[in-house]
Motif scaffolding. Sequence first.
Motif, mmCIF file in Angstrom:
data_model
loop_
_atom_site.group_PDB
_atom_site.id
_atom_site.type_symbol
_atom_site.label_atom_id
_atom_site.label_comp_id
_atom_site.label_asym_id
_atom_site.label_seq_id
_atom_site.Cartn_x
_atom_site.Cartn_y
_atom_site.Cartn_z
ATOM 1 N N PRO A 250 0.914 -1.262 0.193
ATOM 2 C CA PRO A 250 -0.055 0.151 -0.108
ATOM 3 C C PRO A 250 0.719 1.274 0.095
ATOM 4 O O PRO A 250 2.061 1.248 0.360
ATOM 5 N N PRO A 251 0.467 2.546 -0.296
ATOM 6 C CA PRO A 251 1.194 3.646 -0.320
ATOM 7 C C PRO A 251 1.322 4.100 1.073
ATOM 8 O O PRO A 251 0.768 3.542 1.949
ATOM 9 N N ALA A 252 2.324 4.884 1.274
ATOM 10 C CA ALA A 252 2.608 5.381 2.380
ATOM 11 C C ALA A 252 1.216 6.201 2.881
ATOM 12 O O ALA A 252 0.534 6.758 1.936
ATOM 13 N N GLY A 253 1.072 6.546 4.151
ATOM 14 C CA GLY A 253 0.029 6.946 4.616
ATOM 15 C C GLY A 253 -0.068 7.568 6.054
ATOM 16 O O GLY A 253 0.811 7.329 6.791
ATOM 17 N N THR A 254 -0.984 8.644 6.172
ATOM 18 C CA THR A 254 -1.020 9.319 7.345
ATOM 19 C C THR A 254 -2.507 9.652 7.528
ATOM 20 O O THR A 254 -3.231 10.191 6.801
ATOM 21 N N ALA A 255 -2.993 9.499 8.862
ATOM 22 C CA ALA A 255 -4.410 9.640 9.273
ATOM 23 C C ALA A 255 -4.510 10.646 10.238
ATOM 24 O O ALA A 255 -3.619 10.344 11.203
ATOM 25 N N VAL A 256 -5.024 11.542 10.421
ATOM 26 C CA VAL A 256 -5.250 12.660 11.107
ATOM 27 C C VAL A 256 -6.752 12.919 11.651
ATOM 28 O O VAL A 256 -7.560 13.101 10.484
ATOM 29 N N GLN A 257 -6.993 13.002 12.795
ATOM 30 C CA GLN A 257 -8.284 13.211 13.367
ATOM 31 C C GLN A 257 -8.526 14.882 13.190
ATOM 32 O O GLN A 257 -7.514 15.390 14.119
ATOM 33 N N VAL A 258 -9.551 15.477 12.917
ATOM 34 C CA VAL A 258 -9.787 16.807 12.907
ATOM 35 C C VAL A 258 -10.976 17.211 13.565
ATOM 36 O O VAL A 258 -12.022 16.248 13.702
ATOM 37 N N VAL A 259 -11.033 18.341 14.193
ATOM 38 C CA VAL A 259 -12.377 19.054 14.757
ATOM 39 C C VAL A 259 -13.599 18.941 13.580
ATOM 40 O O VAL A 259 -14.432 18.661 14.006
ATOM 41 N N ALA A 260 -12.940 19.396 12.250
ATOM 42 C CA ALA A 260 -13.972 19.580 11.343
ATOM 43 C C ALA A 260 -13.325 19.895 10.072
ATOM 44 O O ALA A 260 -12.216 20.186 10.080
ATOM 45 N N LEU A 261 -14.266 19.600 9.201
ATOM 46 C CA LEU A 261 -13.993 19.740 7.683
ATOM 47 C C LEU A 261 -14.854 20.994 7.089
ATOM 48 O O LEU A 261 -15.300 21.745 7.921
ATOM 49 N N PHE A 262 -14.462 21.146 5.820
ATOM 50 C CA PHE A 262 -15.166 22.553 5.315
ATOM 51 C C PHE A 262 -16.652 22.630 5.477
ATOM 52 O O PHE A 262 -17.306 23.564 5.427
ATOM 53 N N SER A 263 -17.214 21.296 5.570
ATOM 54 C CA SER A 263 -18.723 21.170 5.876
ATOM 55 C C SER A 263 -19.043 20.397 6.725
ATOM 56 O O SER A 263 -18.250 19.104 6.985
ATOM 57 N N PRO A 264 -20.126 20.449 7.522
ATOM 58 C CA PRO A 264 -20.648 19.511 8.753
ATOM 59 C C PRO A 264 -21.047 18.025 8.098
ATOM 60 O O PRO A 264 -20.994 17.236 9.028
ATOM 61 N N ASP A 265 -21.161 17.976 6.952
ATOM 62 C CA ASP A 265 -21.924 16.819 6.236
ATOM 63 C C ASP A 265 -20.517 16.046 5.878
ATOM 64 O O ASP A 265 -20.630 14.883 5.587
ATOM 65 N N ALA A 266 -19.256 16.417 5.924
ATOM 66 C CA ALA A 266 -18.229 15.868 5.611
ATOM 67 C C ALA A 266 -17.652 15.088 6.600
ATOM 68 O O ALA A 266 -16.966 15.841 7.803
#
Length: 130
Positions: free
Chosen positions: A103-119
């Motif tokens: 598999p590709p290299a990867g990084t996962a990050v938990q964020v507070v929000a994205l650009f839309s609350p639906d995302a």
Amino acid sequence: MTKLSFPRPDGVAPGNGYSHVVTGPGQWVAIAGQVALDADGKFVGVGDPAAQARQVFANLDACLKAAGATFADVVKMTYFVTDIAYLPAIRAARDAYVDTANPPAGTAVQVVALFSPDALLEVEAYAVIN
């Protein structure tokens, strides 16, 4: 398709579903973070991380094809998620597209929000093609 290499670095624990290092010669392709928007700009799978992940990877696939690339050319993906518990659903969608043995290299990050609350998630990708 690019000839990629997946060296296993000494002294680093094996990645769980990702590679630590991916190299390859060729042209660099950057794919902007994709969210679960369909071709009409409407969200797919509101509240459903599995449905959103499937749409995100379909969008990534379309972007890669537009650049003359495939998932076999992807060297790095970054996952931005509003809840790290979505990773199994994201990996299931990803595994339909990538070589799980390399598999590709990867990084996962938990964020507070994205650009839309639906995302619920956003995934960006980098590829190298000849």
